[in-house]
Design an enzyme around this catalytic site. Sequence first.
Site, PDB file in Angstrom:
ATOM      1  N   SER A  26       0.168  -1.479   5.586  1.00 40.98           N
ATOM      2  CA  SER A  26       0.550  -2.696   6.324  1.00 40.98           C
ATOM      3  C   SER A  26       1.259  -3.713   5.436  1.00 40.98           C
ATOM      4  O   SER A  26       2.241  -4.330   5.852  1.00 40.98           O
ATOM      5  CB  SER A  26      -0.678  -3.326   6.989  1.00 40.98           C
ATOM      6  OG  SER A  26      -1.650  -3.666   6.024  1.00 40.98           O
ATOM      7  N   HIS A 107      -3.083  -9.076  -4.133  1.00 39.09           N
ATOM      8  CA  HIS A 107      -4.169  -9.981  -4.502  1.00 39.09           C
ATOM      9  C   HIS A 107      -4.585  -9.645  -5.919  1.00 39.09           C
ATOM     10  O   HIS A 107      -4.143  -8.649  -6.485  1.00 39.09           O
ATOM     11  CB  HIS A 107      -5.347  -9.903  -3.532  1.00 39.09           C
ATOM     12  CG  HIS A 107      -5.772  -8.514  -3.204  1.00 39.09           C
ATOM     13  ND1 HIS A 107      -6.465  -7.718  -4.087  1.00 39.09           N
ATOM     14  CD2 HIS A 107      -5.565  -7.763  -2.102  1.00 39.09           C
ATOM     15  CE1 HIS A 107      -6.683  -6.546  -3.528  1.00 39.09           C
ATOM     16  NE2 HIS A 107      -6.150  -6.540  -2.326  1.00 39.09           N
TER      17      HIS A 107
END
Length: 134
Positions: A26, A107
């Site tokens: 995604s 992240h």
Amino acid sequence: MQVYYDRDCDLAIIRGKKVAIIGYGSQGHAHAGNLQDSGVKVTVGLKPGSASRRKVEAHGIKVTDVPEAVKDADVVMILTPDEFHHTLYTQEIEPHIRKGATLAFGHGFSIHFKTIVPRADLDETSRRVGGGPL
């Protein structure tokens, strides 16, 4: 809250760069498509035999193996699951990423928990928790 729009960005900064997106889930799908739509030269790096290769090709984006994708990239964005980061980085990215490239992550867990310690010659943004801005 500050909202940023296209007019607030200098896309020339990234348009002149070669970007390797590692992974096509995604996040990888969204990053690669957005960058390509913005005129950036994008290559998606995937493992050999990945079912996602056909998806990348269907979207008109160049796809290759990870080492090939990162070797000439100015920016390498790792967008794979965290549990693969250490092996992916040490075996397929670190030996091939060019000196001075920018290494970024979706992240910062791999950096924060030091499962990846970027080489000292990579861009300073790679060594901050979370990768930081380009």
